[in-house]
Design a protein around this motif. Sequence first.
Motif, mmCIF file in Angstrom:
data_model
loop_
_atom_site.group_PDB
_atom_site.id
_atom_site.type_symbol
_atom_site.label_atom_id
_atom_site.label_comp_id
_atom_site.label_asym_id
_atom_site.label_seq_id
_atom_site.Cartn_x
_atom_site.Cartn_y
_atom_site.Cartn_z
ATOM 1 N N HIS A 37 -6.363 3.881 -3.998
ATOM 2 C CA HIS A 37 -7.504 3.108 -4.244
ATOM 3 C C HIS A 37 -8.822 3.482 -3.606
ATOM 4 O O HIS A 37 -8.542 4.010 -2.799
ATOM 5 C CB HIS A 37 -7.074 1.926 -3.883
ATOM 6 C CG HIS A 37 -6.560 0.876 -4.342
ATOM 7 N ND1 HIS A 37 -5.542 -0.296 -4.288
ATOM 8 C CD2 HIS A 37 -5.955 1.325 -6.160
ATOM 9 C CE1 HIS A 37 -5.001 -0.623 -5.296
ATOM 10 N NE2 HIS A 37 -5.216 0.614 -6.670
ATOM 11 N N GLY A 39 -11.639 2.166 -1.510
ATOM 12 C CA GLY A 39 -12.455 0.884 -0.596
ATOM 13 C C GLY A 39 -13.864 1.169 0.069
ATOM 14 O O GLY A 39 -14.675 -0.209 0.103
ATOM 15 N N ALA A 47 -7.821 2.908 1.787
ATOM 16 C CA ALA A 47 -7.000 2.284 1.335
ATOM 17 C C ALA A 47 -6.611 3.384 -0.199
ATOM 18 O O ALA A 47 -5.572 3.687 -0.872
ATOM 19 C CB ALA A 47 -7.513 1.604 0.373
ATOM 20 N N CYS A 48 -6.676 4.513 0.530
ATOM 21 C CA CYS A 48 -6.426 6.361 -0.257
ATOM 22 C C CYS A 48 -5.482 6.439 0.314
ATOM 23 O O CYS A 48 -6.293 8.293 0.008
ATOM 24 C CB CYS A 48 -8.616 6.820 -0.653
ATOM 25 S SG CYS A 48 -9.301 7.392 0.953
ATOM 26 N N CYS A 100 -3.420 -9.548 -2.128
ATOM 27 C CA CYS A 100 -3.806 -9.239 -2.802
ATOM 28 C C CYS A 100 -3.907 -7.371 -4.040
ATOM 29 O O CYS A 100 -3.912 -7.285 -4.654
ATOM 30 C CB CYS A 100 -5.343 -8.968 -3.579
ATOM 31 S SG CYS A 100 -6.162 -7.941 -1.329
ATOM 32 N N PHE A 102 -4.956 -4.130 -2.681
ATOM 33 C CA PHE A 102 -5.526 -3.931 -2.678
ATOM 34 C C PHE A 102 -5.595 -2.452 -1.592
ATOM 35 O O PHE A 102 -5.201 -1.405 -1.937
ATOM 36 C CB PHE A 102 -6.840 -3.865 -2.103
ATOM 37 C CG PHE A 102 -7.952 -3.083 -2.328
ATOM 38 C CD1 PHE A 102 -8.418 -3.124 -4.090
ATOM 39 C CD2 PHE A 102 -8.537 -2.484 -1.871
ATOM 40 C CE1 PHE A 102 -9.058 -1.924 -4.642
ATOM 41 C CE2 PHE A 102 -9.863 -1.519 -2.126
ATOM 42 C CZ PHE A 102 -10.130 -0.691 -3.446
ATOM 43 N N CYS A 103 -4.993 -3.147 -0.279
ATOM 44 C CA CYS A 103 -4.687 -2.001 0.470
ATOM 45 C C CYS A 103 -3.450 -1.781 0.336
ATOM 46 O O CYS A 103 -3.617 -0.185 1.414
ATOM 47 C CB CYS A 103 -4.618 -2.409 2.388
ATOM 48 S SG CYS A 103 -3.819 -3.855 2.468
ATOM 49 N N THR A 104 -2.381 -2.340 -0.163
ATOM 50 C CA THR A 104 -1.037 -2.018 -0.326
ATOM 51 C C THR A 104 -0.768 -0.228 -0.377
ATOM 52 O O THR A 104 0.068 0.448 0.109
ATOM 53 C CB THR A 104 -0.040 -2.988 -1.050
ATOM 54 O OG1 THR A 104 -0.946 -3.674 -0.728
ATOM 55 C CG2 THR A 104 1.347 -2.286 -1.248
ATOM 56 N N CYS A 135 -6.468 -4.577 6.753
ATOM 57 C CA CYS A 135 -5.979 -5.749 4.630
ATOM 58 C C CYS A 135 -7.065 -6.754 5.094
ATOM 59 O O CYS A 135 -7.499 -7.366 6.843
ATOM 60 C CB CYS A 135 -4.780 -5.467 5.706
ATOM 61 S SG CYS A 135 -4.411 -7.474 4.490
#
Length: 161
Positions: A37, A39, A47-48, A100, A102-104, A135
């Motif tokens: 991801h 962000g 996130a990446c 959510c 997104f950060c996972t 997060c």
Amino acid sequence: MAKVSMTVNGKSVSGEVEGRTLLSTFLREGLGMTGTHVGCDTSQCGACVVHIDGKAVKSCTTFAQDVAGAEVKTIEGMANADGSLSTIQQAFQDHHGLQCGFCTPGMVMSAAALLADNPKPTEAEVRHHLEGNICRCTGYHNIVKAVLAASGQDVGQIAAE
């Protein structure tokens, strides 16, 4: 345009990229691997995070050309060979280390790098290592608990928050 080749999750891949193409863009748009991801585009949120030659790196500020010939591992490559969740992924699920989501992917990749370097980190070491990952949902407690559980430590005494 330049041709770039690398190994991603054990498979040889190549593609044409401009010199300014970021690794995150190459993975997401060039290879269709959208688990990584983006962000912030400024290396602030984590996130990446992917692994390049075994080291955790933020792919949103890494040029794809600079990774030519490297071994890249993304969140898509974290599962076990049979498709089941890795120990870290399972711990995130078991200990509610995501909301959510997104950060996972970045959290899992950062946690994997930590555990590769330090198989039994303390809570303080986990918190310090994950400082580069933001997060907005969980408050981090269950993420830290998941990382400690993935390291094989007893987290039964850690109170749920």
